[in-house]
Structure formats: C-alpha cells, structure tokens
Write an enzyme that holds these catalytic residues in place. Structure first.
Site, mmCIF file in Angstrom:
data_model
loop_
_atom_site.group_PDB
_atom_site.id
_atom_site.type_symbol
_atom_site.label_atom_id
_atom_site.label_comp_id
_atom_site.label_asym_id
_atom_site.label_seq_id
_atom_site.Cartn_x
_atom_site.Cartn_y
_atom_site.Cartn_z
ATOM 1 N N HIS A 6 -5.548 6.218 1.717
ATOM 2 C CA HIS A 6 -6.922 6.742 1.716
ATOM 3 C C HIS A 6 -7.290 7.300 3.089
ATOM 4 O O HIS A 6 -7.824 8.395 3.217
ATOM 5 C CB HIS A 6 -7.916 5.634 1.360
ATOM 6 C CG HIS A 6 -8.175 5.507 -0.114
ATOM 7 N ND1 HIS A 6 -9.011 6.345 -0.798
ATOM 8 C CD2 HIS A 6 -7.699 4.625 -1.035
ATOM 9 C CE1 HIS A 6 -9.057 5.989 -2.078
ATOM 10 N NE2 HIS A 6 -8.266 4.936 -2.246
ATOM 11 N N HIS B 18 -2.417 0.995 0.078
ATOM 12 C CA HIS B 18 -3.508 1.671 -0.630
ATOM 13 C C HIS B 18 -4.550 2.227 0.341
ATOM 14 O O HIS B 18 -4.905 3.392 0.304
ATOM 15 C CB HIS B 18 -4.150 0.694 -1.632
ATOM 16 C CG HIS B 18 -5.519 1.093 -2.073
ATOM 17 N ND1 HIS B 18 -6.647 0.400 -1.709
ATOM 18 C CD2 HIS B 18 -5.946 2.152 -2.821
ATOM 19 C CE1 HIS B 18 -7.712 1.004 -2.236
ATOM 20 N NE2 HIS B 18 -7.313 2.070 -2.916
HETATM 21 CU CU1 C2O Z 1 -11.184 2.240 -5.823
HETATM 22 CU CU2 C2O Z 1 -8.362 3.548 -3.823
HETATM 23 O O1 C2O Z 1 -9.975 2.853 -4.399
#
Ligand code: C2O
Length: 583
Positions: free
Chosen positions: A320, A316
């Site tokens: 980002h 994840h």
């Molecule tokens: Cu609330 Cu990928 O973040």
C-alpha cells in the site's frame, strides 16, 4: 473530554495536538491517554482481566446498514468527511449468500503473465464498470467506496449503535477482503458476459512480480490510476519489509540502499518470515479476535488486543505504501484506506493477499488451520452482487476459495526456501558465537530500561525475561511469542520499526530479514477513521520466537532474551514487552 461520547464523529473536534514531535509533547499525549484508559477500567489498564477474549462478549460482528453514515478521514492536522455508503436498497431485501456450486474453477492469473487477449477482456470489463451510472452499486466508484465504508467508520454494529465497525487489524481482515474481491470479480464477469472471468493478482512475492505490473501502467488504460507514486514506476522493486524501495538513500543512514538482487532476496526472506516463521497459528496469521458489542476504549471497536496478522501488518501494508502517491496529507489512492479501492491495482494487490491465505493453509504444521469459533464464523458483511442484489455473507461462507469457484494460477513460490540463517555465524559479521558470562552481566546493566519506551531515531536494546514453559496441556501447543503491548502511535503517521533478538551489540549493521536474529517488524498505514481530537492508536505486536530460538540455538534454559528495536520511520511508544506462551 467527555468520557461518554467517545464515539462521536466530528471533524470539528478541536485539535489540541502539537505538530512538533518532540518527546515531551509526545509523551504528554500518551499520558493523557493513559489516564483516560485507567479511569475507564479499560482494556489496557486491566490486561490481565481480558486475557481470554471470549470471556468478554461473544457476539459476531455485523454491519448496521440502516445507520450508515459519512466516513471520516483524519490526519490529526486535517480531517474530512467522505460519503461512502452504498446506494439505498430498492426493496430492502437482503439475500443470504449461497455459493454457486458445480461450476468449473476459475483461475486468477498472475498480472505479469497475462496475454493480450486476456488484457483486452479485463480492460473492457473495467471500462464498463467505470461507465455504469454513478448510483449503480456496481459502478467502480461505488465499489471503491465499499472499502472506505468498512474501514473509515461508516457503519456501526447491529445492536450496538456506539460501536464502529472496522475490518482491519483483526481476524476479519482476510474474510472481508476475500468477499469484497469476489463480488468485484463477479460484476466484471457479468459486464463482459463471462461468468468464468477471473481477475489478475499481483504476484509481489516472486522476483518477476516485485514491480508494479506493467498492465496497470498505461495511462490510457482503465487500469491506470494517476494517484500513485510515480517514482516507483515503471520498474522499481517493492520493499516488502517497509514499502521503501532500494533506490532511496535516505538521509544519512542508508537502511534501504540495496541492489536489486539484494532487494529480491530480502523480500523472499520477509515472505518466509510472515508466512512460515511467524505464522504458525491462526491467531498469528489472521490476527486477533474482534467481537461484537463489548465495551472498549480502543479506536477500532471491541477487540481485546487489537492486532493484525503477519501478512496484514507486513507485506500488505508495505505494498500500500509503495503504490500510494507521496501526496500529503492523505497519500491517495493506495496510501490511505479510504481511497485505496479507487486504484484498480488495489484489487490485484489484494488478490495476492488472498492467495496467501490459500497458501498458508497448505503449509506444514498442524496448527495452521483457520479458527473454528462460531463468533468468527458467524460474523458477516454486506455486498451488492453482480445483479445489484444485496447479499449477506458470513465468514463461514468464504473459508475455501474453491467453494467460491476460484483459485490461483499455480506459480513458483520461491520464498518457501528462504529460511534465514544466524548472522553471527557468518564470516565477517559480529564477534562470533561466544557470549560469555561477563557479556551477559554487562548487558544486564546496560539494557535495563523502563517502560514505556519511546522509539524514534536510535535503536533500543532491552533484556526480557522468559517465562518457564507452561506444563499446562492446553498451553503446550502454544507458541513462545515476543509480545509488544500497548504500542501507541498517531494513527495518521507512517510508522515502521524492526525487531531482532540476541543481535550482536557492537555491530553497527542492523539486522535484516535474512538473519535468523530478525523476528519481524511493525508498520502502520495512516488510517484515521474518526475525527478525534487525539488520533492515538493503541495496538499490540506478536512475534513468534520458536523458529528463531531454534535457528540461533538458544537453549530453553536461557532466562533472558535481548530484544533490539530498530526505528525506521515515525515515532511510537511501547508500553511493555514480555515473552509469553500465546498465539
Ligand atoms: Cu482493506 Cu489493503 O486494505
């Protein structure tokens, strides 16, 4: 420093931090923090007292809408306040969420597989969402601000005005993002009169999905966002271990110089690691408990041991970082939580994160089940729905995506077959299997180190004693876990380090995700949410060992495990490392 006003949010707080990251100043900062914690009878000063998270407080988390305030984004050097609260309620009515039953399931497609008819519809919906009046809660920017409000300190918790709400680094991560996307999708559907519309997901866990999906790269499309890392467009492969793509030979040590094929392979091993090997229990996969109202000194509210789950901390965050522009100080859009929702790609990224929750529950193993604690199930969030009504959703409402009316297009899951193998059993690597007594003895003296460990440039090895396997029945189904405690870092630094066990000491090549010795990594996405003078984050990392121990054929009588920490980026201090039966 005023001990009682630790929650005061202000960009004016003086910044005593030194910018040069030499050890002394770094340690000084930690020491001060430690003293602070000690005086407060804090969490970390008294870890033994908070072993059982449920002994502290059992109030579910709930955002206090009426006191929503500005969000703060802080890099340690710069700080700004951003307004992210939702538009005011028209009639102060909040509806409790009810799933629409009896609809057919809508299937979210993989973004790289959609056709032009689908794309036309999706772009139309996004265009309309962006064209809504700016104060309409369904407007795209308002939707983006939901993320900012929930992770940059806009809300306090109901009943606890001093406690900020934060939806990352805990068991709120999957439920919050699921419902955020759910309403986003319902709004899109409403805007094109298609209640069955399903958003695409970015299938980054599959070889064909490891680049930014093409449909998001057209500058004339409403799916485009100019605040991205252009070097990673159009077809650079993401590195799911740390977000750094293979093409980037960094300085002298080329950790990242992989061919495309190697990068794909490595990503699949990373996925196996985060979904299978290290995610055998709810606590490993979802992250730590996060409870309402209890007093704590941590930066993210009350969580006895703040810790995100395997996917949250891993793939994840890597994605980002991969997408966000190299644009200091804030790395907008995807590189910072406050702005991440402004990139349409965010919603496809989180679609795949959400898909991982579904997949995880289908994997073998009796412990791969969601929590059943009421304090989790009753935690709630607020969203505007497709009719601009405010809805309260509880975690218990969102456990099953099918109940919510959606699921994911079924695509191949290649990483299910990516079980790592021991490095030292492979030809040409290391010195072979034999680890004689004298080697162990040599290790003992060489690896004796004191905590805290400051990790910046060179790998660190340390020997950790294993506890006896507990006979206690309840503990018996717990995992043997490597616990890194009190990892302290600047919350605004990009940080990454890898962890391996019983890795060969004389080998210069560090362990990779395809090696059974590799047990996981730590990464941090810069995410200041409170303009402190000290922007320290203190967190923990759990790395389950059972499968690695098995793969490496380490007998349960072995008293010591050699742990190798390999820094990749940034600087951290680690307060303690132990092996425990938890998670
Ligand atoms: Cu609330 Cu990928 O973040």
């Amino acid at each position: 420093f005023n001990f009682n006003s630790k929650r005061v949010v202000s960009c004016k707080a003086s910044n005593g931090k030194q910018n040069d990251a030499d050890h002394t100043s770094f340690l000084n900062r930690f020491d001060r923090r430690d003293i602070l914690l000690g005086l407060g009878g804090s969490l970390y000063g008294a870890t033994s007292l908070v072993r059982d998270p449920f002994a502290l407080a059992v109030v579910p988390i709930e955002p206090e809408l009426s006191s929503c305030g500005e969000s703060t984004v802080d890099t340690g050097k710069t700080c700004m306040n951003v307004p992210c609260c939702p538009p005011k309620l028209k009639d102060s009515k909040i509806i409790d969420f009810e799933p629409l039953l009896g609809r057919k399931i809508r299937y979210r497609p993989a973004a790289h597989l959609v056709d032009c008819n689908y794309l036309y519809k999706f772009e139309l919906a996004m265009e309309r969402m962006k064209a809504l009046p700016v104060d309409d809660p369904r407007n795209f920017m308002q939707q983006a601000n939901i993320h900012c409000a929930y992770c940059n300190g806009a809300y306090s918790q109901v009943g606890f005005p001093d406690q900020k709400l934060e939806v990352h680094y805990s068991w709120l991560f999957f439920p919050f993002h699921r419902m955020y996307l759910y309403f986003f999708e319902r709004i899109l559907g409403k805007l094109i009169d298609d209640p069955d519309f399903a958003m695409p997901f970015w299938n980054w866990d599959s070889p064909c999905g490891m680049t930014m999906p093409q449909i998001y790269l057209d500058p004339y499309s409403p799916l485009y966002d100019e605040n991205r890392n252009l070097e990673h467009q159009p077809d650079v492969l993401v590195n799911l271990n740390d977000g750094k793509p293979f093409l980037k030979p960094k300085k002298t040590d080329d950790f990242y110089e992989l061919t495309k094929r190697e990068q794909i392979k490595s990503n699949l091993y990373v996925m196996y690691q985060q979904m299978v090997r290290s995610a055998k229990t709810a606590s490993c996969f979802h992250g730590a408990a996060y409870l309402g109202g209890c007093e704590s000194e941590t930066d993210i509210g009350c969580t006895p041991e703040p810790r995100g789950g395997t996917i949250e901390n891993g793939a994840h965050i890597a994605v980002h970082k991969f997408v966000g522009a190299k644009n200091p100080p804030y790395n907008e859009d995807m590189g910072n939580f406050y702005s991440a929702g402004r990139d349409p790609l965010f919603y496809a990224h989180h679609g795949n994160v959400d898909r991982m929750w579904n997949i995880w529950k289908t994997l073998q193993g009796k412990k791969r089940r969601d929590f059943d604690e009421d304090v989790w199930l009753n935690s709630s969030f607020l969203f505007y729905d497709e009719n601009a009504n405010m809805v309260r959703v509880k975690v218990r409402d969102c456990l099953d995506s099918k109940t919510l009316g959606y699921d994911y297009q079924s695509v191949d899951i290649p990483w299910l077959r990516s079980k790592p193998t021991p490095r030292r059993s492979r030809p040409g690597v290391g010195r072979g299997q034999d680890q004689g007594q004298d080697v162990l003895a040599r290790r003992k003296s060489k690896y004796l180190r004191r905590f805290p460990i400051v990790l910046d440039k060179v790998p660190v090895r340390i020997e950790i004693l294993r506890p006896k396997k507990p006979i206690n029945k309840k503990k018996d189904d717990k995992e043997e876990v490597l616990v890194l405690q009190n990892i302290q870092l600047d919350r605004n630094d990009s940080v990454q380090f890898d962890v391996a066990i019983n890795d060969d000491e004389d080998d210069d090549n560090t362990c990779k995700p395809e090696d059974a010795e590799f047990v996981g990594s730590f990464s941090n996405l810069p995410h200041g949410d409170n303009c402190h003078s000290e922007a320290m984050l203190s967190t923990n990392l759990y790395l389950p060992l059972s499968e690695a121990l098995e793969d490496l054929k380490i007998p349960s009588e072995d008293r010591f495990i050699v742990v190798t920490l390999v820094p990749k980026e940034g600087e951290v201090s680690i307060g303690n490392i132990k092996i425990d039966y938890v998670c």
